[in-house]
Design a protein around this motif. Sequence first.
Motif, PDB file in Angstrom:
ATOM      1  N   SER A  41     -11.387 -14.105  -5.074  1.00 51.18           N
ATOM      2  CA  SER A  41     -11.881 -13.915  -6.443  1.00 51.18           C
ATOM      3  C   SER A  41     -12.354 -12.471  -6.667  1.00 51.18           C
ATOM      4  N   ARG A  42     -12.502 -11.699  -5.591  1.00 55.52           N
ATOM      5  CA  ARG A  42     -12.976 -10.315  -5.690  1.00 55.52           C
ATOM      6  C   ARG A  42     -11.787  -9.359  -5.687  1.00 55.52           C
ATOM      7  N   LYS A  43     -11.601  -8.672  -6.804  1.00 54.47           N
ATOM      8  CA  LYS A  43     -10.518  -7.712  -6.945  1.00 54.47           C
ATOM      9  C   LYS A  43     -11.081  -6.378  -7.399  1.00 54.47           C
ATOM     10  N   ILE A  44     -10.396  -5.315  -7.013  1.00 54.60           N
ATOM     11  CA  ILE A  44     -10.737  -3.997  -7.540  1.00 54.60           C
ATOM     12  C   ILE A  44      -9.459  -3.284  -7.946  1.00 54.60           C
ATOM     13  N   ARG A  45      -9.627  -2.338  -8.839  1.00 56.77           N
ATOM     14  CA  ARG A  45      -8.508  -1.567  -9.362  1.00 56.77           C
ATOM     15  C   ARG A  45      -8.797  -0.093  -9.129  1.00 56.77           C
ATOM     16  N   LEU A  46      -7.900   0.589  -8.423  1.00 59.75           N
ATOM     17  CA  LEU A  46      -7.989   2.026  -8.246  1.00 59.75           C
ATOM     18  C   LEU A  46      -6.925   2.661  -9.135  1.00 59.75           C
ATOM     19  N   THR A  47      -7.335   3.613  -9.962  1.00 63.10           N
ATOM     20  CA  THR A  47      -6.402   4.217 -10.909  1.00 63.10           C
ATOM     21  C   THR A  47      -6.462   5.733 -10.826  1.00 63.10           C
ATOM     22  N   TRP A  48      -5.285   6.334 -10.755  1.00 63.65           N
ATOM     23  CA  TRP A  48      -5.139   7.778 -10.852  1.00 63.65           C
ATOM     24  C   TRP A  48      -4.381   8.016 -12.156  1.00 63.65           C
ATOM     25  N   ARG A  49      -5.052   8.548 -13.160  1.00 61.01           N
ATOM     26  CA  ARG A  49      -4.485   8.651 -14.511  1.00 61.01           C
ATOM     27  C   ARG A  49      -3.285   9.576 -14.618  1.00 61.01           C
ATOM     28  N   ASN A  50      -3.216  10.585 -13.753  1.00 59.90           N
ATOM     29  CA  ASN A  50      -2.123  11.552 -13.848  1.00 59.90           C
ATOM     30  C   ASN A  50      -1.026  11.297 -12.824  1.00 59.90           C
ATOM     31  N   SER A  51      -0.896  10.066 -12.365  1.00 63.53           N
ATOM     32  CA  SER A  51       0.085   9.712 -11.351  1.00 63.53           C
ATOM     33  C   SER A  51      -0.286  10.342 -10.015  1.00 63.53           C
ATOM     34  N   VAL A  52       0.679  10.432  -9.111  1.00 59.42           N
ATOM     35  CA  VAL A  52       0.423  10.957  -7.774  1.00 59.42           C
ATOM     36  C   VAL A  52       1.605  11.818  -7.317  1.00 59.42           C
ATOM     37  N   HIS A  53       1.328  12.760  -6.413  1.00 60.63           N
ATOM     38  CA  HIS A  53       2.399  13.535  -5.801  1.00 60.63           C
ATOM     39  C   HIS A  53       3.186  12.666  -4.833  1.00 60.63           C
ATOM     40  N   SER A  54       2.469  11.790  -4.123  1.00 59.28           N
ATOM     41  CA  SER A  54       3.109  10.970  -3.110  1.00 59.28           C
ATOM     42  C   SER A  54       2.305   9.703  -2.871  1.00 59.28           C
ATOM     43  N   CYS A  55       3.033   8.629  -2.605  1.00 58.91           N
ATOM     44  CA  CYS A  55       2.420   7.373  -2.158  1.00 58.91           C
ATOM     45  C   CYS A  55       3.376   6.732  -1.172  1.00 58.91           C
ATOM     46  N   THR A  56       2.851   6.350  -0.026  1.00 58.99           N
ATOM     47  CA  THR A  56       3.663   5.684   0.990  1.00 58.99           C
ATOM     48  C   THR A  56       2.919   4.447   1.467  1.00 58.99           C
ATOM     49  N   ARG A  57       3.610   3.333   1.437  1.00 59.55           N
ATOM     50  CA  ARG A  57       3.063   2.092   1.993  1.00 59.55           C
ATOM     51  C   ARG A  57       3.855   1.786   3.259  1.00 59.55           C
ATOM     52  N   THR A  58       3.143   1.682   4.372  1.00 57.18           N
ATOM     53  CA  THR A  58       3.790   1.479   5.662  1.00 57.18           C
ATOM     54  C   THR A  58       3.265   0.197   6.296  1.00 57.18           C
ATOM     55  N   ASP A  59       4.162  -0.702   6.652  1.00 59.74           N
ATOM     56  CA  ASP A  59       3.779  -1.911   7.368  1.00 59.74           C
ATOM     57  C   ASP A  59       3.116  -1.508   8.685  1.00 59.74           C
ATOM     58  N   LYS A  60       2.083  -2.240   9.073  1.00 57.19           N
ATOM     59  CA  LYS A  60       1.329  -1.880  10.277  1.00 57.19           C
ATOM     60  C   LYS A  60       2.195  -1.798  11.534  1.00 57.19           C
ATOM     61  N   ILE A  61       3.267  -2.559  11.587  1.00 58.85           N
ATOM     62  CA  ILE A  61       4.119  -2.515  12.782  1.00 58.85           C
ATOM     63  C   ILE A  61       4.754  -1.128  12.954  1.00 58.85           C
ATOM     64  N   PHE A  62       4.944  -0.390  11.844  1.00 57.37           N
ATOM     65  CA  PHE A  62       5.511   0.944  11.908  1.00 57.37           C
ATOM     66  C   PHE A  62       4.431   2.032  11.946  1.00 57.37           C
ATOM     67  N   ALA A  63       3.168   1.620  11.922  1.00 59.20           N
ATOM     68  CA  ALA A  63       2.049   2.572  11.934  1.00 59.20           C
ATOM     69  C   ALA A  63       1.200   2.412  13.188  1.00 59.20           C
ATOM     70  N   TYR A  64       1.795   1.862  14.229  1.00 55.64           N
ATOM     71  CA  TYR A  64       1.047   1.571  15.453  1.00 55.64           C
ATOM     72  C   TYR A  64       0.362   2.812  16.021  1.00 55.64           C
ATOM     73  N   GLU A  65       1.070   3.929  16.101  1.00 55.61           N
ATOM     74  CA  GLU A  65       0.508   5.149  16.687  1.00 55.61           C
ATOM     75  C   GLU A  65      -0.660   5.685  15.853  1.00 55.61           C
ATOM     76  N   ILE A  66      -0.553   5.584  14.546  1.00 55.17           N
ATOM     77  CA  ILE A  66      -1.647   6.030  13.666  1.00 55.17           C
ATOM     78  C   ILE A  66      -2.893   5.194  13.934  1.00 55.17           C
ATOM     79  N   LEU A  67      -2.733   3.883  13.947  1.00 54.29           N
ATOM     80  CA  LEU A  67      -3.870   2.994  14.172  1.00 54.29           C
ATOM     81  C   LEU A  67      -4.439   3.156  15.581  1.00 54.29           C
TER      82      LEU A  67
END
Length: 127
Positions: A41-67
């Motif tokens: 029931s708890r939601k939040i909204r993050l908004t960048w009004r002028n868009s973004v230069h870059s956004c990448t969503r990476t599944d955790k299985i491909f981000a193992y070294e970062i984590l």
Amino acid sequence: MNEQWIKWEPIIGLEGKYDIEKLCDDLSGFEIILIHSQDKSRKIRLTWRNSVHSCTRTDKIFAYEILASIDKKYGIEFHKNWSFFIVEGSDYLQRLSEESSGLSDQFYGVMHFALITSDSIVDVIPT
């Protein structure tokens, strides 16, 4: 680079781990809607009004070294119950700079926001 991950509190009093419900990039800007991982029931909204230069969503299985690097430097508790971070000295920004043949260097001082959810990492570079 020597990355520094810093906890970011986008909303005062925010607590817990959040998951991505929706990513939206349109003419009104860039928006991420997140839902609390335990209390749907708890939601939040993050908004960048002028868009973004870059956004990448990476599944955790491909981000193992970062984590693994974050866990080694800060401990697993650092992100176990928290999703919101600012990354200073960002390797992600460095890669963007290299991929743009240095053109992105003109954006000195841009922020790197990172969200660690239960199943992915989202990197956001706002305009």
